[in-house]
Scaffold this motif. Structure first.
Motif, PDB file in Angstrom:
ATOM      1  N   PHE A 133      -3.058  18.514   8.903  1.00 26.40           N
ATOM      2  CA  PHE A 133      -1.986  18.076   8.340  1.00 26.40           C
ATOM      3  C   PHE A 133      -1.997  16.526   9.055  1.00 26.40           C
ATOM      4  O   PHE A 133      -0.469  16.735   9.856  1.00 26.40           O
ATOM      5  CB  PHE A 133      -0.232  18.597   8.940  1.00 26.40           C
ATOM      6  N   MET A 134      -2.807  15.802   8.667  1.00 19.48           N
ATOM      7  CA  MET A 134      -2.655  14.363   9.704  1.00 19.48           C
ATOM      8  C   MET A 134      -1.091  13.910   9.246  1.00 19.48           C
ATOM      9  O   MET A 134      -0.671  12.426  10.113  1.00 19.48           O
ATOM     10  CB  MET A 134      -4.120  13.500   9.119  1.00 19.48           C
ATOM     11  N   TYR A 135      -0.658  13.228   7.993  1.00 19.35           N
ATOM     12  CA  TYR A 135       0.590  13.401   7.747  1.00 19.35           C
ATOM     13  C   TYR A 135       1.841  12.994   8.604  1.00 19.35           C
ATOM     14  O   TYR A 135       1.950  12.228   8.597  1.00 19.35           O
ATOM     15  CB  TYR A 135       0.718  13.030   5.996  1.00 19.35           C
ATOM     16  N   ARG A 136       1.645  14.374   9.277  1.00 19.42           N
ATOM     17  CA  ARG A 136       2.783  15.056  10.521  1.00 19.42           C
ATOM     18  C   ARG A 136       2.710  14.070  11.486  1.00 19.42           C
ATOM     19  O   ARG A 136       3.630  14.017  11.888  1.00 19.42           O
ATOM     20  CB  ARG A 136       2.640  16.101  10.839  1.00 19.42           C
ATOM     21  N   PHE A 137       1.956  12.861  12.023  1.00 20.20           N
ATOM     22  CA  PHE A 137       1.422  12.149  13.216  1.00 20.20           C
ATOM     23  C   PHE A 137       1.791  10.384  12.950  1.00 20.20           C
ATOM     24  O   PHE A 137       2.279   9.471  13.375  1.00 20.20           O
ATOM     25  CB  PHE A 137       0.097  12.403  13.801  1.00 20.20           C
ATOM     26  N   HIS A 138       1.640  10.715  11.620  1.00 18.80           N
ATOM     27  CA  HIS A 138       2.270   9.005  11.142  1.00 18.80           C
ATOM     28  C   HIS A 138       4.066   8.528  11.612  1.00 18.80           C
ATOM     29  O   HIS A 138       5.202   9.519  11.311  1.00 18.80           O
ATOM     30  CB  HIS A 138       2.014   8.908   9.314  1.00 18.80           C
ATOM     31  N   PRO A 139       4.046   7.919  12.144  1.00 21.31           N
ATOM     32  CA  PRO A 139       5.466   7.312  12.197  1.00 21.31           C
ATOM     33  C   PRO A 139       6.624   7.499  10.919  1.00 21.31           C
ATOM     34  O   PRO A 139       7.582   7.535  12.022  1.00 21.31           O
ATOM     35  CB  PRO A 139       4.747   5.476  13.042  1.00 21.31           C
ATOM     36  N   GLN A 140       6.368   6.615   9.985  1.00 22.08           N
ATOM     37  CA  GLN A 140       7.120   7.290   9.113  1.00 22.08           C
ATOM     38  C   GLN A 140       7.884   7.976   9.194  1.00 22.08           C
ATOM     39  O   GLN A 140       8.983   8.851   8.181  1.00 22.08           O
ATOM     40  CB  GLN A 140       6.870   6.806   7.641  1.00 22.08           C
ATOM     41  N   ILE A 141       6.942   9.968   9.885  1.00 23.91           N
ATOM     42  CA  ILE A 141       7.762  10.765   9.060  1.00 23.91           C
ATOM     43  C   ILE A 141       7.724  11.178   9.663  1.00 23.91           C
ATOM     44  O   ILE A 141       8.506  12.147   9.905  1.00 23.91           O
ATOM     45  CB  ILE A 141       6.288  11.719   8.916  1.00 23.91           C
ATOM     46  N   GLU A 142       7.321  10.650  11.233  1.00 20.11           N
ATOM     47  CA  GLU A 142       8.475  11.681  13.139  1.00 20.11           C
ATOM     48  C   GLU A 142       9.749  10.759  13.003  1.00 20.11           C
ATOM     49  O   GLU A 142      10.488  11.346  13.309  1.00 20.11           O
ATOM     50  CB  GLU A 142       7.538  11.064  14.155  1.00 20.11           C
ATOM     51  N   TRP A 143       9.714   9.255  12.449  1.00 14.08           N
ATOM     52  CA  TRP A 143      10.684   8.979  12.386  1.00 14.08           C
ATOM     53  C   TRP A 143      11.902   9.661  11.653  1.00 14.08           C
ATOM     54  O   TRP A 143      13.071   9.478  11.788  1.00 14.08           O
ATOM     55  CB  TRP A 143      10.548   7.284  11.883  1.00 14.08           C
ATOM     56  N   THR A 144      11.224  10.009  10.272  1.00 20.83           N
ATOM     57  CA  THR A 144      12.746  10.695   9.876  1.00 20.83           C
ATOM     58  C   THR A 144      12.685  11.687   9.434  1.00 20.83           C
ATOM     59  O   THR A 144      13.865  12.612   9.820  1.00 20.83           O
ATOM     60  CB  THR A 144      11.820  10.606   7.886  1.00 20.83           C
ATOM     61  N   LEU A 145      11.963  13.398  10.427  1.00 21.10           N
ATOM     62  CA  LEU A 145      12.293  14.283  10.622  1.00 21.10           C
ATOM     63  C   LEU A 145      13.276  13.872  12.042  1.00 21.10           C
ATOM     64  O   LEU A 145      14.192  14.847  11.966  1.00 21.10           O
ATOM     65  CB  LEU A 145      10.754  14.897  11.105  1.00 21.10           C
ATOM     66  N   GLU A 146      12.327  12.465  12.875  1.00 14.77           N
ATOM     67  CA  GLU A 146      14.044  12.971  13.902  1.00 14.77           C
ATOM     68  C   GLU A 146      15.750  12.356  13.276  1.00 14.77           C
ATOM     69  O   GLU A 146      16.242  12.561  13.680  1.00 14.77           O
ATOM     70  CB  GLU A 146      13.148  11.564  14.696  1.00 14.77           C
ATOM     71  N   ARG A 147      15.670  11.589  12.651  1.00 12.07           N
ATOM     72  CA  ARG A 147      16.758  11.015  11.683  1.00 12.07           C
ATOM     73  C   ARG A 147      17.461  12.493  10.473  1.00 12.07           C
ATOM     74  O   ARG A 147      18.553  12.699  11.139  1.00 12.07           O
ATOM     75  CB  ARG A 147      17.157  10.266   9.867  1.00 12.07           C
ATOM     76  N   VAL A 148      16.867  12.775  10.612  1.00  5.86           N
ATOM     77  CA  VAL A 148      16.772  14.395   9.604  1.00  5.86           C
ATOM     78  C   VAL A 148      17.399  15.347  10.651  1.00  5.86           C
ATOM     79  O   VAL A 148      18.466  15.600  10.914  1.00  5.86           O
ATOM     80  CB  VAL A 148      16.141  15.433   9.461  1.00  5.86           C
TER      81      VAL A 148
END
Length: 337
Positions: A133-148
């Motif tokens: 699941f390559m999308y999980r390594f994109h900074p926009q996803i990592e940043w979003t999950l960190e904020r959540v």
């Protein structure tokens, strides 16, 4: 003082790719070639002439005339598998038993039972296995999950996730072949399942779903599902092969929300995330990155450092169980054949 890495730890991982599938030839293989810690050593294909044409960008890559040749090559350390879904388990297990680490395309398997057999093979052979699941390594996803996870939008109450594109009329496409375990849920809907699980940190406690199947014995061309995560927390997901290209994610908490317009395959676009809190909208932009390259570099680092990948197999198994629950709720026999 930081300990210097040994030559064994800094030596690039030698990759083999099983099949000349487009996702491998056009996305993952170029990412391996561009990676700081990997070498695109070989490709195995039933059509070596076609593979040679597709891999002309990498003249030093060996082209083999079978998948087994990749497993027999003692120099190959890691294998990337972009085969049709129905072949994931067979060739992943063969690769693991041949002593190769395996990065396998999503979804990892056709059923949870198959996935468990793959996990057991990885453990028995002391090899790493990760679902791609390559999308999980994109900074926009990592940043979003960190904020959540930091509670910046309060407790999440609702996740909406969609992924669709139109392949009507493309009857030869492997995505709509029942014998290859195709279907909109397996192909793009699995992203939305994965995202919901990532946000809530657990699988849903119950699922209600509907799928659209054009003909008896066919794959789902569209899927809609509701997830109940307990305590008033829900997920709404959909996927389709009958709608124009669209993808989106909205995460709604009791103190704000986060929206990602292109969450899964931004390709050459910069990432953009919108956050709403206290009636104010803010925007966060992320530079263009190759999320496939970040993914393969992470996996190679894990091989060299003896670490487990951040994408855990327990999460993979839970997502496979959720996919099966969707089909069961919808009354769709799975697997079809």
């Amino acid at each position: 003082m930081q300990q210097a890495q040994s030559p064994a730890n800094t030596r690039p991982v030698r990759w083999g790719v099983i099949s000349a599938a487009n996702i491998g030839a056009k996305a993952v293989s170029p990412a391996i070639q561009a990676s700081r810690n990997g070498i695109l050593a070989a490709v195995g294909s039933r059509d070596p002439r076609r593979a040679a044409d597709l891999y002309a960008f990498s003249p030093t890559t060996r082209i083999y005339g079978s998948y087994q040749d990749i497993l027999d090559d003692e120099e190959i350390e890691a294998v990337y598998i972009p085969l049709p879904n129905s072949l994931h388990a067979e060739w992943t297990i063969k690769a693991l038993e041949a002593g190769k680490h395996v990065l396998c395309e999503k979804p990892l398997a056709v059923t949870e039972e198959e996935a468990r057999e793959m996990v057991e093979a990885a453990q028995a052979n002391d090899r790493l296995l990760m679902e791609a699941f390559m999308y999980r390594f994109h900074p926009q996803i990592e940043w979003t999950l960190e904020r959540v996870q930091a509670g910046e939008i309060g407790q999440v109450r609702l996740v909406r996730a969609s992924f669709a594109f139109d392949i009507r009329g493309r009857v030869e496409n492997i995505r709509i072949q029942p014998e290859l375990a195709g279907g909109s849920l397996m192909d793009v809907g699995c992203y939305t399942v994965n995202l919901c699980r990532a946000v809530y940190g657990q699988p849903p406690v119950s699922v209600a779903a509907r799928v659209h199947v054009e003909k008896f014995g066919g794959v789902d061309m569209a899927m809609n599902a509701i997830f109940d995560f307990g305590e008033g927390r829900y997920g709404l997901i959909d996927s389709s092969f009958e709608l124009p290209m669209r993808q989106s994610v909205e995460i709604i908490g009791d103190e704000g929300s986060i929206t990602i317009p292109v969450p899964f395959t931004p390709r050459n676009m910069e990432g953009i995330v919108f956050a709403m809190k206290n009636g104010q909208m803010s925007e966060r932009k992320f530079p263009v990155v190759d999320q496939y390259q970040i993914e393969v570099e992470h996996f190679a680092d894990c091989i060299r450092n003896g670490q487990e990948p951040v994408r855990s197999l327990s999460e993979t198994l839970e997502n496979m169980a959720t996919i099966e629950a969707i089909y069961e709720s919808a009354g769709h026999d799975w697997p079809i054949l």
